[in-house]
Design an enzyme around this catalytic site. Structure first.
Site, PDB file in Angstrom:
ATOM      1  N   ASN A   6      53.575  42.762  81.847  1.00 30.35           N
ATOM      2  CA  ASN A   6      54.422  41.904  81.091  1.00 30.35           C
ATOM      3  C   ASN A   6      56.030  42.215  81.660  1.00 30.35           C
ATOM      4  OD1 ASN A   6      55.885  40.805  78.941  1.00 30.35           O
ATOM      5  ND2 ASN A   6      54.955  42.193  77.389  1.00 30.35           N
ATOM      6  N   TRP A   7      56.499  41.286  82.194  1.00 30.41           N
ATOM      7  CA  TRP A   7      57.912  41.545  82.603  1.00 30.41           C
ATOM      8  C   TRP A   7      58.992  41.383  81.339  1.00 30.41           C
ATOM      9  CZ3 TRP A   7      57.842  38.358  87.868  1.00 30.41           C
ATOM     10  CH2 TRP A   7      57.262  38.915  88.752  1.00 30.41           C
ATOM     11  N   LYS A   8      58.543  40.928  80.255  1.00 29.94           N
ATOM     12  CA  LYS A   8      59.216  40.691  79.230  1.00 29.94           C
ATOM     13  C   LYS A   8      60.676  39.757  79.744  1.00 29.94           C
ATOM     14  CE  LYS A   8      57.566  44.711  77.074  1.00 29.94           C
ATOM     15  NZ  LYS A   8      57.628  45.707  76.079  1.00 29.94           N
ATOM     16  N   GLU A  95      56.623  42.672  69.815  1.00 30.39           N
ATOM     17  CA  GLU A  95      57.871  42.512  69.900  1.00 30.39           C
ATOM     18  C   GLU A  95      58.112  40.891  69.046  1.00 30.39           C
ATOM     19  OE1 GLU A  95      58.858  42.973  73.964  1.00 30.39           O
ATOM     20  OE2 GLU A  95      58.617  45.126  73.645  1.00 30.39           O
ATOM     21  N   GLU A 165      48.149  47.919  71.645  1.00 25.34           N
ATOM     22  CA  GLU A 165      49.260  48.472  72.101  1.00 25.34           C
ATOM     23  C   GLU A 165      50.021  49.072  70.848  1.00 25.34           C
ATOM     24  OE1 GLU A 165      51.026  46.281  75.923  1.00 25.34           O
ATOM     25  OE2 GLU A 165      51.873  45.291  73.728  1.00 25.34           O
ATOM     26  N   GLY A 171      57.568  51.158  75.126  1.00 27.24           N
ATOM     27  CA  GLY A 171      58.827  51.291  75.673  1.00 27.24           C
ATOM     28  C   GLY A 171      59.771  52.550  75.385  1.00 27.24           C
ATOM     29  N   SER A 210      53.857  52.586  77.232  1.00 25.16           N
ATOM     30  CA  SER A 210      54.314  53.592  78.286  1.00 25.16           C
ATOM     31  C   SER A 210      53.247  53.970  79.310  1.00 25.16           C
ATOM     32  CB  SER A 210      54.917  54.604  77.486  1.00 25.16           C
ATOM     33  OG  SER A 210      55.816  54.143  76.719  1.00 25.16           O
ATOM     34  N   GLY A 231      54.477  47.201  80.790  1.00 29.50           N
ATOM     35  CA  GLY A 231      55.751  46.567  80.522  1.00 29.50           C
ATOM     36  C   GLY A 231      56.652  47.434  81.548  1.00 29.50           C
ATOM     37  N   GLY A 232      57.426  48.405  81.509  1.00 28.82           N
ATOM     38  CA  GLY A 232      58.235  48.979  81.981  1.00 28.82           C
ATOM     39  C   GLY A 232      57.904  49.096  83.522  1.00 28.82           C
TER      40      GLY A 232
END
Ligand code: PGA
Length: 250
Positions: A6-8, A95, A165, A171, A210, A231-232
């Site tokens: 998920n590149w957001k 989010e 999640e 994050g 994370s 994500g990150g």
């Protein structure tokens, strides 16, 4: 197993295409690895679809609207995504629930719109820190699952993906322990079973929050953990491909 990135709202076109190519190139050609999914921002979807063509990597959007078309300024419909070659879509990410006020009902409508069009919804659920501390995490996740997936699991369980999640782990660098993840995944599997019987086994349940190469092996070892929504660590080829390799070993 499935690993979804998920590149957001990150990257720019050149780095997005380079990352997609680096991920596609590392996918084992013999089909032994996990299913790999990349979810770039809307403006890069078409370029990423082209960059991963022929690799087996699926491209997902991060959001969609439930209506096929109409007066919804700023929104993107599922048929529009499908026309670009998009095959999946993240829905109900925390989010979006927190910053854009998405409700379980809206998320349920998006899930059905995706299934109607032949796409795979990646449905996100998870509790906040306050809910966990109040010992409500199991009931919160169960409520989210039942509110958004009741019809979907009857219509097309083979295309539904669930991502657990915990909001407090997204994050933050604070990941759920492998035991906390497995405990919730077992609960989710049990809820799925009560909703669609034996077909629950078809539904991949991903962990997100994370998740990184140094903690993934323990998390993915959980019997009911079928991969990760990343994500990150999805923003760099080295860490994302390392996660794909760890999933391949499970
Ligand atoms: P994170 O994000 O890996 O950066 O915690 C996961 C997600 O929000 O999908």
């Amino acid at each position: 197993m499935m690993i979804a990135g998920n590149w957001k709202m990150n990257l720019e076109r050149g780095s997005a295409v380079a990352l997609a190519k680096a991920v596609a190139d590392a996918v084992p050609a013999d089909g032994t690895g996990p299913e790999v999914v990349l979810a770039p921002p809307f403006p890069y979807l078409e370029a990423v679809v082209a960059a991963v063509q022929g690799s087996g990597v699926l491209v997902a959007a991060q959001n969609c609207h439930a209506a096929a078309q109409g007066a919804y300024t700023g929104e993107v419909s599922v048929p529009m995504l499908r026309e670009l070659g998009v095959q999946a879509c993240i829905v109900g990410h925390s989010e979006r629930r927190a910053y854009f006020g998405e409700t379980d009902e809206e998320v349920a409508a998006k899930v059905l719109a995706l299934l109607d069009a032949g796409l795979r919804p990646i449905y996100c659920c998870g509790e906040t820190l306050a809910e966990r501390e109040a010992d409500q995490h199991f009931s919160v996740v169960e409520r989210q699952m039942r509110a958004a997936l009741a019809d979907a699991l009857q219509a097309a369980p083979e295309r539904v993906v669930v991502a657990y999640e915990p909001v407090w782990a997204i994050g933050t660098g604070r990941t759920a322990t492998a035991a906390q993840a497995q405990e919730m995944h077992a609960h989710i599997r049990q809820v799925l079973r009560s909703m669609c019987g034996d077909k629950a086994a078809m539904v991949p349940v991903l962990y997100g929050g994370s998740c990184k190469p140094d903690n993934a092996a323990g998390i993915f070892a959980g019997a009911d953990v079928d991969g990760g929504l990343i994500g990150g660590a999805a923003l760099e080829a080295a860490s994302f491909n390392a996660l794909v390799a760890i999933a391949r070993d499970h």
